[in-house]
Design an enzyme around this catalytic site. Structure first.
Site, PDB file in Angstrom:
ATOM      1  CE1 TYR A 223      -0.075  -4.342 -12.343  1.00 32.66           C
ATOM      2  CE2 TYR A 223       1.084  -2.490 -12.920  1.00 32.66           C
ATOM      3  CZ  TYR A 223       0.300  -2.971 -12.384  1.00 32.66           C
ATOM      4  OH  TYR A 223      -0.590  -2.188 -11.651  1.00 32.66           O
TER       5      TYR A 223
ATOM      6  CB  ALA B 181      -7.107   0.060  -5.839  1.00 32.41           C
ATOM      7  CB  VAL B 182      -4.583  -4.093  -2.522  1.00 31.68           C
ATOM      8  CG1 VAL B 182      -4.685  -5.082  -1.603  1.00 31.68           C
ATOM      9  CG2 VAL B 182      -4.641  -4.886  -3.993  1.00 31.68           C
TER      10      VAL B 182
ATOM     11  CG  ASP C  32       4.874   1.937  -8.948  1.00 34.32           C
ATOM     12  OD1 ASP C  32       5.629   1.048  -8.224  1.00 34.32           O
ATOM     13  OD2 ASP C  32       3.592   2.063  -8.761  1.00 34.32           O
TER      14      ASP C  32
ATOM     15  NE  ARG D 243       5.441  -4.496   0.463  1.00 39.09           N
ATOM     16  CZ  ARG D 243       6.191  -4.289  -0.483  1.00 39.09           C
ATOM     17  NH1 ARG D 243       6.514  -5.427  -1.525  1.00 39.09           N
ATOM     18  NH2 ARG D 243       6.712  -3.261  -0.850  1.00 39.09           N
TER      19      ARG D 243
END
Length: 287
Positions: A252, A207-208, A245, A214
């Site tokens: 990834y 999580a960010v 997604d 970005r």
């Protein structure tokens, strides 16, 4: 991004004998070992393992270099020795696993303020808004995330689970902007795709914060997972992503993960759930 989610040649100088090591904590930007019969000076890009006045230290990794097989063996030794114990940490004792793109990634400090911040970052990433009483439901969800984090930290061996946090590399800025969980697992449904491996590292909960997306925070977190796989001696890293997604899957894939399987089709057609795919990366670990 809310999915559960090099190239310079190493230069080495080393001389050592077989050691008998004792872990002394993480300090001076790395993992401390005292009482070793081994003396190292290894440069892996900008990752340095060297013998200092108080023992050996693995310095913060700030390049994308790939350690050689021999140096990975040394890193695994350090990881195994350094994680037999679980001492109390202070924030100034934590070195970093990765320092790239303006972000450094280290292990979570087990103190109330930082754990609450980690829970907030993950809750903001994974909370699904509702029409009524959204703020109240968010508070409940955040409390549940914090409770789960505390449980894992208290009940997991230190070489079986780690919560990694990303923060700005600048010394003047100390703010957790990204989080990822790494857990040693042995799910048979996954192991059948891993070529005889007995267990693997499962990467989840990446999580960010919205304001920092970005900006390569997630990429730095994934590279830290790679380093942890070498330190802990795991050959495979595994994560799951939602099939639709495409942004997360591209992230990834660019980090070296490939799809090996997915949820059965009936999970989406009959149960109405979003279908997930299993993605695997083989680390640079070589025995």
């Amino acid at each position: 991004m809310a999915s559960f989610h090099s190239k310079t040649a190493p230069v080495f100088q080393k001389h050592y004998t077989e050691p008998s090591c004792r872990y002394t904590g993480i300090n001076n930007g790395g993992i401390g070992i005292k009482g070793c019969g081994k003396s190292w000076r290894i440069n892996i890009g900008k990752t340095r393992l060297f013998k200092g006045g108080r023992g050996s230290v693995v310095q913060c990794c700030s390049s994308s270099s790939t350690p050689s097989a021999e140096d990975q063996r040394v890193l695994r030794l350090v990881g195994k020795v350094g994680l037999r114990e679980k001492p109390e940490y202070g924030k100034d004792q934590f070195g970093c696993l990765v320092n790239e793109y303006g972000w450094k990634v280290r292990r979570l400090v087990e103190e109330d303020g930082e754990m609450r911040k980690v829970a907030q970052v993950q809750a903001q990433a994974f909370h699904v808004p509702v029409a009524l009483f959204n703020d109240l439901f968010f508070e409940f969800f955040q409390a549940e995330v914090l409770s789960g984090l505390v449980y894992k930290l208290r009940n997991s061996p230190p070489d079986r689970y780690a919560c990694l946090v990303a923060e700005p590399a600048a010394e003047t800025q100390q703010e957790v902007v990204g989080v990822v969980d790494v857990t040693a697992l042995r799910d048979e449904a996954v192991l059948q795709h891993l070529g005889g491996a007995e267990e693997y590292l499962y990467v989840s909960g990446i999580a960010v914060l919205n304001d920092f997306r970005r900006q390569k925070v997630a990429t730095a977190l994934l590279k830290a997972c790679d380093m942890l796989s070498i330190l802990w001696g795991f050959e495979y890293l595994v994560l799951r992503a939602y099939e639709d997604d495409l942004g997360a899957r591209k992230l990834y894939s660019n980090s070296g993960y490939s799809v090996v399987s997915g949820d059965p089709p009936w999970t989406s057609t009959w149960l109405g759930k979003k279908r997930r795919v299993v993605m695997v990366k083989r680390s640079n670990l070589r025995e």
